[in-house]
Write an enzyme that holds these catalytic residues in place. Structure first.
Site, PDB file in Angstrom:
ATOM      1  N   ASN A  89      57.839  33.918   7.356  1.00 54.53           N
ATOM      2  CA  ASN A  89      58.124  33.683   5.945  1.00 54.53           C
ATOM      3  C   ASN A  89      57.499  34.767   5.069  1.00 54.53           C
ATOM      4  OD1 ASN A  89      59.327  31.337   6.829  1.00 54.53           O
ATOM      5  ND2 ASN A  89      57.553  30.050   6.371  1.00 54.53           N
ATOM      6  N   TYR A 126      65.386  39.469  -5.234  1.00 52.75           N
ATOM      7  CA  TYR A 126      63.978  39.203  -4.929  1.00 52.75           C
ATOM      8  C   TYR A 126      63.168  38.870  -6.175  1.00 52.75           C
ATOM      9  CZ  TYR A 126      64.907  40.231  -0.106  1.00 52.75           C
ATOM     10  OH  TYR A 126      65.408  40.159   1.169  1.00 52.75           O
ATOM     11  N   HIS A 154      57.465  39.594   8.411  1.00 56.52           N
ATOM     12  CA  HIS A 154      58.612  40.085   7.652  1.00 56.52           C
ATOM     13  C   HIS A 154      58.261  40.504   6.232  1.00 56.52           C
ATOM     14  CE1 HIS A 154      61.232  37.589  10.626  1.00 56.52           C
ATOM     15  NE2 HIS A 154      60.857  38.749  11.127  1.00 56.52           N
ATOM     16  N   ASP A 183      56.880  34.078   1.801  1.00 52.25           N
ATOM     17  CA  ASP A 183      56.170  33.413   0.704  1.00 52.25           C
ATOM     18  C   ASP A 183      54.662  33.437   0.952  1.00 52.25           C
ATOM     19  OD1 ASP A 183      55.288  30.933   2.168  1.00 52.25           O
ATOM     20  OD2 ASP A 183      57.440  30.591   2.325  1.00 52.25           O
TER      21      ASP A 183
END
Length: 246
Positions: free
Chosen positions: A93, A59, A110, A95
């Site tokens: 997503n 990550y 998520h 991001d």
């Protein structure tokens, strides 16, 4: 008397395909690997329990990559819907490209890549306490990096094997939508894949994805294009400038 006309509500459900054109890779379009890692090793609670150092490294790399990419035309088109509609984005997503494109109301099902939390943090019904979630931008975290409560910091990500705390809010949004727009998702990951079922019986549903999806629902109009081109087509349909036969 000046009575403001209520804006129609569009709920936009987005998946990895909306960010793929910005250069963020997906794992479901290839061989089940995500950046050369098995998904169960880096996107599953079991992976964190087995090898937290690997998960943190993974990550950290994703976070650094995110800092180098930009929102694409699909993100921007979704954000610009807010000029004429009441818009909520429900994204799978992790991001922050919807935020950077200008969308104002976003539900991250998520989690969020630029945030971390203590590994012993317990979610509330509508998410995690803001006192326990920290925004670190694009910086790395490592084993030994601790939260104020003394616990190891972990990515603020909902992994396979964990509950999805924002799903109830997402269901409420979809149920109240006048239009449901689905962009760039394979509709294979549950519970997000079942969200469209909560839309009203008369609510039109538009699905933008080059491969389409095997969804047998008369409300669904499939636009088999990548996200950037599909958003152009959707806007033409929305403004009455194109046929809905796709």
């Amino acid at each position: 008397m000046n009575i403001m006309k209520k804006k129609r509500k569009i709920v936009v459900l987005t998946g990895a395909g909306v960010s793929a054109e910005s250069g963020i890779k997906t794992f479901r379009d290839s061989d089940g690997l995500w950046e050369n890692h098995r998904v169960e090793d880096v996107a599953d609670i079991g992976g964190w329990q087995r090898n937290p150092a690997l998960v943190l490294q993974f990550y950290n790399e994703r976070r650094a990559q995110l800092g180098q990419v930009q929102p694409n035309a699909a993100h921007i088109a979704i954000a610009e819907l807010e000029k004429d509609y009441d818009v909520t984005v429900v994204t799978q997503n992790v991001d922050n490209l919807h935020e950077r494109a200008g969308s104002g109301r976003i539900i991250h099902l998520h989690g969020e890549l630029t945030k971390v939390r203590p590994e012993n943090c317990h979610n509330e019904r509508d998410g995690y306490s803001t006192k326990e979630v920290f925004d670190i931008g694009y910086d790395p975290i490592y084993l030994g990096d601790k939260a104020p409560n003394g616990a190891q910091l972990r990515p603020h990500i909902v992994w396979f094997g964990e509950a999805v705390p924002m799903i109830e809010r997402a269901i409420d949004e979809v149920a109240s939508a006048d239009i449901l727009l689905i962009v760039g998702t394979s509709m294979q990951v549950y519970p997000a894949a079942g969200l469209y079922r909560y839309a009203g019986n008369q609510t039109p549903i538009y699905l933008i994805d080059p491969k389409g999806a095997a969804l047998h629902d008369p409300r669904i109009r499939q636009i088999r294009e990548v996200a950037t081109e599909g958003m152009k087509t959707f806007l033409e349909i929305l403004h009455g400038k194109a046929s809905e036969q796709y």
